[in-house]
Scaffold this motif. Structure first.
Motif, PDB file in Angstrom:
ATOM      1  N   THR A  45       0.828  -1.213   0.000  1.00 58.63           N
ATOM      2  CA  THR A  45       0.000   0.000   0.000  1.00 58.63           C
ATOM      3  C   THR A  45       0.857   1.256   0.000  1.00 58.63           C
ATOM      4  O   THR A  45       0.614   2.197  -0.773  1.00 58.63           O
ATOM      5  CB  THR A  45      -0.937   0.009   1.224  1.00 58.63           C
ATOM      6  N   LYS A  46       1.878   1.289   0.861  1.00 57.53           N
ATOM      7  CA  LYS A  46       2.756   2.461   0.915  1.00 57.53           C
ATOM      8  C   LYS A  46       3.566   2.606  -0.371  1.00 57.53           C
ATOM      9  O   LYS A  46       3.808   3.711  -0.848  1.00 57.53           O
ATOM     10  CB  LYS A  46       3.680   2.361   2.122  1.00 57.53           C
ATOM     11  N   ALA A  47       3.999   1.479  -0.948  1.00 56.72           N
ATOM     12  CA  ALA A  47       4.746   1.527  -2.198  1.00 56.72           C
ATOM     13  C   ALA A  47       3.877   2.068  -3.329  1.00 56.72           C
ATOM     14  O   ALA A  47       4.339   2.852  -4.163  1.00 56.72           O
ATOM     15  CB  ALA A  47       5.274   0.142  -2.545  1.00 56.72           C
ATOM     16  N   GLY A  77       2.717   6.430  -7.066  1.00 57.13           N
ATOM     17  CA  GLY A  77       1.587   7.068  -7.725  1.00 57.13           C
ATOM     18  C   GLY A  77       0.667   6.103  -8.437  1.00 57.13           C
ATOM     19  O   GLY A  77       0.044   6.445  -9.443  1.00 57.13           O
ATOM     20  N   LEU A  78       0.568   4.871  -7.916  1.00 51.66           N
ATOM     21  CA  LEU A  78      -0.280   3.850  -8.518  1.00 51.66           C
ATOM     22  C   LEU A  78      -1.404   3.463  -7.561  1.00 51.66           C
ATOM     23  O   LEU A  78      -1.295   3.663  -6.354  1.00 51.66           O
ATOM     24  CB  LEU A  78       0.540   2.600  -8.850  1.00 51.66           C
ATOM     25  N   ALA A  79      -2.445   2.893  -8.111  1.00 53.00           N
ATOM     26  CA  ALA A  79      -3.502   2.332  -7.277  1.00 53.00           C
ATOM     27  C   ALA A  79      -2.991   1.026  -6.664  1.00 53.00           C
ATOM     28  O   ALA A  79      -2.265   0.269  -7.307  1.00 53.00           O
ATOM     29  CB  ALA A  79      -4.753   2.077  -8.105  1.00 53.00           C
ATOM     30  N   GLN A  80      -3.391   0.762  -5.414  1.00 54.93           N
ATOM     31  CA  GLN A  80      -2.894  -0.429  -4.722  1.00 54.93           C
ATOM     32  C   GLN A  80      -3.246  -1.725  -5.470  1.00 54.93           C
ATOM     33  O   GLN A  80      -2.390  -2.608  -5.614  1.00 54.93           O
ATOM     34  CB  GLN A  80      -3.419  -0.458  -3.283  1.00 54.93           C
ATOM     35  N   PRO A  81      -4.476  -1.883  -6.001  1.00 55.52           N
ATOM     36  CA  PRO A  81      -4.777  -3.119  -6.746  1.00 55.52           C
ATOM     37  C   PRO A  81      -3.896  -3.289  -7.980  1.00 55.52           C
ATOM     38  O   PRO A  81      -3.507  -4.405  -8.321  1.00 55.52           O
ATOM     39  CB  PRO A  81      -6.256  -2.955  -7.120  1.00 55.52           C
ATOM     40  N   ALA A  82      -3.586  -2.167  -8.654  1.00 56.68           N
ATOM     41  CA  ALA A  82      -2.745  -2.244  -9.847  1.00 56.68           C
ATOM     42  C   ALA A  82      -1.334  -2.704  -9.489  1.00 56.68           C
ATOM     43  O   ALA A  82      -0.728  -3.517 -10.197  1.00 56.68           O
ATOM     44  CB  ALA A  82      -2.695  -0.891 -10.547  1.00 56.68           C
ATOM     45  N   LEU A  83      -0.807  -2.195  -8.368  1.00 57.11           N
ATOM     46  CA  LEU A  83       0.540  -2.599  -7.950  1.00 57.11           C
ATOM     47  C   LEU A  83       0.549  -4.056  -7.498  1.00 57.11           C
ATOM     48  O   LEU A  83       1.497  -4.797  -7.775  1.00 57.11           O
ATOM     49  CB  LEU A  83       1.048  -1.689  -6.833  1.00 57.11           C
ATOM     50  N   PRO A 125      -5.555   7.172 -17.038  1.00 53.32           N
ATOM     51  CA  PRO A 125      -5.154   6.050 -17.883  1.00 53.32           C
ATOM     52  C   PRO A 125      -4.649   4.885 -17.032  1.00 53.32           C
ATOM     53  O   PRO A 125      -4.248   5.065 -15.879  1.00 53.32           O
ATOM     54  CB  PRO A 125      -4.024   6.638 -18.740  1.00 53.32           C
ATOM     55  N   SER A 126      -4.655   3.696 -17.612  1.00 54.45           N
ATOM     56  CA  SER A 126      -4.191   2.507 -16.899  1.00 54.45           C
ATOM     57  C   SER A 126      -2.761   2.684 -16.406  1.00 54.45           C
ATOM     58  O   SER A 126      -1.897   3.198 -17.128  1.00 54.45           O
ATOM     59  CB  SER A 126      -4.272   1.289 -17.816  1.00 54.45           C
ATOM     60  N   ALA A 127      -2.517   2.273 -15.152  1.00 57.37           N
ATOM     61  CA  ALA A 127      -1.170   2.354 -14.582  1.00 57.37           C
ATOM     62  C   ALA A 127      -0.300   1.180 -15.005  1.00 57.37           C
ATOM     63  O   ALA A 127       0.891   1.152 -14.692  1.00 57.37           O
ATOM     64  CB  ALA A 127      -1.265   2.400 -13.055  1.00 57.37           C
TER      65      ALA A 127
END
Length: 323
Positions: free
Chosen positions: A21-23, A28-34, A156-158
């Motif tokens: 979550t912190k990363a 600058g990304l959404a947590q689900p995307a990361l 846009p998509s991360a």
């Protein structure tokens, strides 16, 4: 999937922050995307890189191995890029500029400004209906910059790891034939268009969730939509068979008019995107400045929209605002 430097940056960010979550916030990304990206990296490497529980994320043995290599490779690659830039003398310019655009109203004026500023540079353009296609081409090194847009507060998509910055926020107007009864109205409420048929171009645009939600708020479901190219949409409007949406900077040809939608229920954010590890990133602020100036140039040819912007200051050029 092939492992890339951007994937190593993700692994390092998770290890340094101790949390996905912190990363995600730091990158600058959404947590689900990361999380999805980490899972793809782990599948590529053949095992989990982190043990995750309430206390956060801690590297596994495989994770420690990857981190050890990443902490050598990432500084080495950054040093290589810096040295190459100094040797080539291209710290503030590029020898070529490759732009991709999605129905971009800026491409002509941006190319004109850039060509005047750097007359010896090679400039090429590529058109697409879809932001993801352009982002994939930037990621693959086939384009330097993407000129795109998103409706409302969407982003846009991360997945492709691009940096996006806002050029401007445009209001969405409605395009009508001059003979339409609403053509004489200063502002048209969306509810007034409940009985209209609509002409829509394919690809990314406001004809989607934003439009459906705006119509629902106005108390109706839109009627039939004709899908065709931009010229086909205008022909349908000119024939009186449909109305269409357009960015407020659009200048219709003879026989058509644009009118503001009351209370501006739809807005379109014009964005410039690039990959943070590509040479284009070094001069992205300069190119962004040209893009903002190109947008401003378009306003001077549209006095009605300039007057509208004076009454609606949240719209218009965004200078160096983050997307």
């Amino acid at each position: 999937m092939n492992l890339e430097l951007r994937h190593l940056k993700v692994v390092c960010a998770i290890a340094e922050t101790g949390s996905v979550t912190k990363a995600a916030s730091a990158l600058g990304l959404a947590q689900p995307a990361l999380t999805a990206q980490l899972q793809r990296i782990e599948r590529t490497l053949g095992g989990p890189l982190f043990e995750r529980d309430r206390r956060g994320a801690r590297p596994t043995a495989l994770g420690e191995l990857v981190l050890a290599r990443a902490r050598v490779l990432l500084p080495a690659m950054k040093g290589l890029q810096d040295e190459a830039a100094r040797l080539a003398g291209t710290g503030t310019t590029l020898s070529r500029y490759r732009f991709g655009g999605v129905n971009s109203p800026l491409i002509g004026r941006l190319v004109h400004r850039l060509a005047a500023d750097q007359p010896h540079a090679q400039i090429s353009t590529y058109a697409s209906w879809y932001v993801d296609e352009l982002a994939q081409m930037v990621l693959g090194g086939r384009l330097d910059y993407a000129l795109a847009g998103v409706c409302g507060d969407a982003t846009p998509s991360a997945e492709f790891g691009l940096t996006w910055r806002a050029i401007a926020i445009d209001a969405i107007f409605v395009v009508l034939p001059e003979a339409h009864p609403l053509a004489a109205v200063d502002e048209v409420s969306l509810a007034m268009l409940r009985d209209e048929q609509w002409a829509v171009a394919p690809g990314d645009g406001c004809f989607g969730d934003c439009f459906a939600a705006a119509c629902a708020r106005a108390g109706f479901t839109p009627r039939k939509m004709y899908e065709t190219d931009v010229r086909g949409c205008l022909d349908l409007v000119d024939a009186g068979e449909a109305v269409a949406l357009a960015q407020a900077t659009f200048r219709p040809f003879s026989g058509l008019v644009t009118r503001p939608l009351a209370d501006a229920p739809l807005r379109w954010r014009l964005l410039l995107g690039w990959h943070p590890d590509a040479p284009a990133a070094r001069i992205a602020d300069r190119v962004l400045g040209h893009a903002v100036a190109a947008y401003t140039d378009s306003l001077h040819r549209n006095p009605d929209y300039l007057a509208w912007l004076a009454r609606n200051p949240a719209f218009g050029p965004q200078q160096m605002a983050a997307a």
